[in-house]
Design a protein around this motif. Structure first.
Motif, short mmCIF file in Angstrom:
data_model
loop_
_atom_site.label_atom_id
_atom_site.label_comp_id
_atom_site.label_asym_id
_atom_site.label_seq_id
_atom_site.Cartn_x
_atom_site.Cartn_y
_atom_site.Cartn_z
N GLY A 51 0.78 -1.23 0.00
CA GLY A 51 0.00 0.00 0.00
C GLY A 51 0.80 1.28 0.00
O GLY A 51 0.28 2.33 -0.38
N TYR A 52 2.09 1.20 0.43
CA TYR A 52 2.88 2.42 0.56
C TYR A 52 4.14 2.43 -0.32
O TYR A 52 4.58 3.50 -0.73
N MET A 53 4.70 1.25 -0.56
CA MET A 53 5.85 1.18 -1.47
C MET A 53 5.44 0.71 -2.86
O MET A 53 6.26 0.63 -3.76
N ASN A 54 4.15 0.40 -3.02
CA ASN A 54 3.56 0.03 -4.32
C ASN A 54 4.18 -1.22 -4.94
O ASN A 54 4.30 -1.32 -6.16
N PRO A 119 1.62 6.83 -2.23
CA PRO A 119 0.85 5.61 -1.92
C PRO A 119 -0.40 5.48 -2.77
O PRO A 119 -1.04 6.47 -3.12
N CYS A 120 -0.75 4.25 -3.11
CA CYS A 120 -1.96 3.96 -3.87
C CYS A 120 -3.11 3.74 -2.88
O CYS A 120 -3.30 2.62 -2.40
N LYS A 121 -3.82 4.79 -2.57
CA LYS A 121 -4.95 4.68 -1.65
C LYS A 121 -6.25 4.96 -2.41
O LYS A 121 -6.33 5.87 -3.23
N LYS A 130 -1.06 -0.33 -11.77
CA LYS A 130 -0.76 0.89 -12.51
C LYS A 130 -0.20 1.99 -11.62
O LYS A 130 0.05 3.09 -12.09
N CYS A 131 -0.03 1.72 -10.34
CA CYS A 131 0.49 2.72 -9.41
C CYS A 131 1.98 2.96 -9.66
O CYS A 131 2.69 2.09 -10.18
N GLU A 132 2.45 4.15 -9.26
CA GLU A 132 3.86 4.50 -9.42
C GLU A 132 4.74 3.59 -8.58
O GLU A 132 4.53 3.44 -7.38
#
Length: 459
Positions: A51-54, A119-121, A130-132
């Motif tokens: 969730g935070y380091m993707n 983060p991808c939230k 697709k998150c960074e």
């Protein structure tokens, strides 16, 4: 003057006042605090990675198992240093400081947004890929902090159980021989209490207040662990290192080397014996390998139960059309209590049995290294877990390949682990049946004639 300096004395009377239950209180406190920090990140890092380091879900899981495996395999390094160069006390202090620095680095990274990706939230589960992604420098900071924690906790796990066990004289004092067995039980109790606080309070703080607060609490907990282990320095019986036991082994001839090697194989007693120490004459009351065997059976049962609970959880998700939802399922968290209760009991038997077995059966110069060997079995399990996940994904067509756990087949994976655990138990019984405990002399006053040899297994 330093609070963490070894205290040495040549006065026998003063030495007799050292050790015992007073000394190990500080060991219990140190282990509880250190394990609280370690377990809290061990059970929640997947969430942080994902969730935070993707990281992807699979990469998050394998990164965690690699981290855990490294933490336990490095206990060999701590054990070697402890037995060869430093005392148990100095080894604990050194590695706790390293662990402190690791938590500090992780807390700084979690606090500063520029040191981690956005983060991808609130992103749909199907769009998580697709998150960074974290860049190279961010991953480097993360891994540096993680593996400083792994190195630090490895030294503590190698030295601290031996430091506590050294406070009891199991050869010349039958009362302390029984206390030695109780020490390992209370040591596990301190591990469990620390873990409970870690997986409740610390994880709640991390999830609701921010990961920088969670890592910060871990830092403070380990700092207090350092303070507690140093507070007990005036009470410890300090065993000085006796040189490299590995080098001494290599100098022996081939026959003696093979005999020594066999003393460290985990084997089960050929016949069952009465568990009560008043009937067996064994200070521990139950033989070490019997305890380990019970733990392995419970471990297999816990995995089977976990599969049933996971199947139930997935059925709830489908019944309420929440397969792709981020909302919590209408299912009580206490369902997890069944598998964790059984697995906790399994840990109580297997971990305590392993620690006590390797400490009791090792030579005087290899107590810490032997304790480290028991932790290495845990490391082997974590590394093997990484391989099993990859193999199962390829062989099954993707049981664990989705980023959506509701669409994965985790229940099948749990049942596979249960079957593998049964196979492992069968292999354990085969190996354990070959083992013969070393003979020890126990002085028990009037109940057993002085000098009478008690063999710790039926030959």
């Amino acid at each position: 003057m330093g609070i963490c300096r070894d205290v040495k004395t040549d006065q026998p009377k003063e030495e007799t006042r050292r050790g015992g239950n007073r000394a190990v209180i500080f060991v219990y406190a140190t282990e509880g605090l250190e394990n609280m920090a370690f377990i809290s990140i061990a059970v929640s890092l997947v969430t942080y990675f994902y969730g935070y380091m993707n990281f992807s879900l699979t990469k998050s899981a394998t990164t965690l198992t690699n981290f855990m495996g490294t933490a336990f395999i490095l206990t060999l390094v701590g054990g070697f240093i402890c037995d060869t160069y430093l005392s148990r006390f100095k080894t604990c202090v050194l590695f706790i400081i390293i662990e402190l620095l690791g938590y500090a680095l992780l807390a700084v990274q979690a606090f500063l947004p520029q040191l981690r990706p956005i983060p991808c939230k609130g992103v749909a589960l199907s769009q998580m890929n697709k998150c960074e992604a974290a860049d190279t420098s961010q991953v480097a900071i993360l891994f540096t902090g993680l593996y400083m924690v792994a190195l630090g906790t490895s030294g503590v796990k190698a030295a601290l159980p031996a430091l506590g066990a050294d406070q009891f004289d199991d050869k010349d004092n039958p009362k302390e021989a029984a206390q030695l067995s109780s020490f390992f039980n209370w040591f596990l109790f301190s591990i469990t209490i620390g873990a409970i606080i870690g997986v409740t309070l610390v994880i709640w703080v991390s999830s609701n207040q921010g990961w920088e607060w969670g890592f910060g609490i871990c830092f403070v907990a380990v700092l207090f662990a350092l303070i507690f282990v140093c507070m007990g320095k005036s009470l410890y019986r300090n065993n000085e290192p006796k040189g490299s036991p590995l080098l001494r082994i290599l100098q022996r001839n081939y026959t003696r080397f093979m005999t020594k090697k066999q003393e460290y194989m985990m084997k089960f007693c050929r016949e069952q014996n009465n568990l009560a120490r008043k009937f067996t004459g064994i200070p521990t009351g139950i033989r070490h390998l019997q305890r380990i065997g019970i733990g392995l059976v419970l471990s297999a049962i816990s995995m089977a139960v976990a599969g049933v609970v996971e199947a139930r959880r997935k059925s709830v998700a489908f019944e309420h059309n929440m397969v792709d939802s981020l909302e919590p399922l209408p299912m009580s968290l206490f369902w997890l209590g069944f598998q964790y209760a059984i697995f906790g009991a399994a840990d109580m038997f297997s971990l305590v049995g392993l620690l006590e077995f390797f400490y009791a059966e090792s030579s005087a110069g290899m107590k810490s290294l032997s304790t480290a060997i028991s932790w290495c079995s845990v490391a082997f399990g974590y590394f093997l877990s990484t391989v099993v996940v990859e193999v199962v994904n390829k062989a099954s067509g993707g049981w664990l390949a989705n980023n959506n756990i509701n669409r994965d087949k985790l229940n099948y994976f749990y049942w596979l682990l249960s079957v593998l655990s049964v196979v492992n138990f069968g292999a354990y019984l085969l190996c354990a049946s070959w083992y013969k405990y070393k003979k020890v002399e126990v002085k028990q006053g009037d109940s057993i004639a002085e000098g009478n040899k008690v063999e710790m297994a039926i030959v």
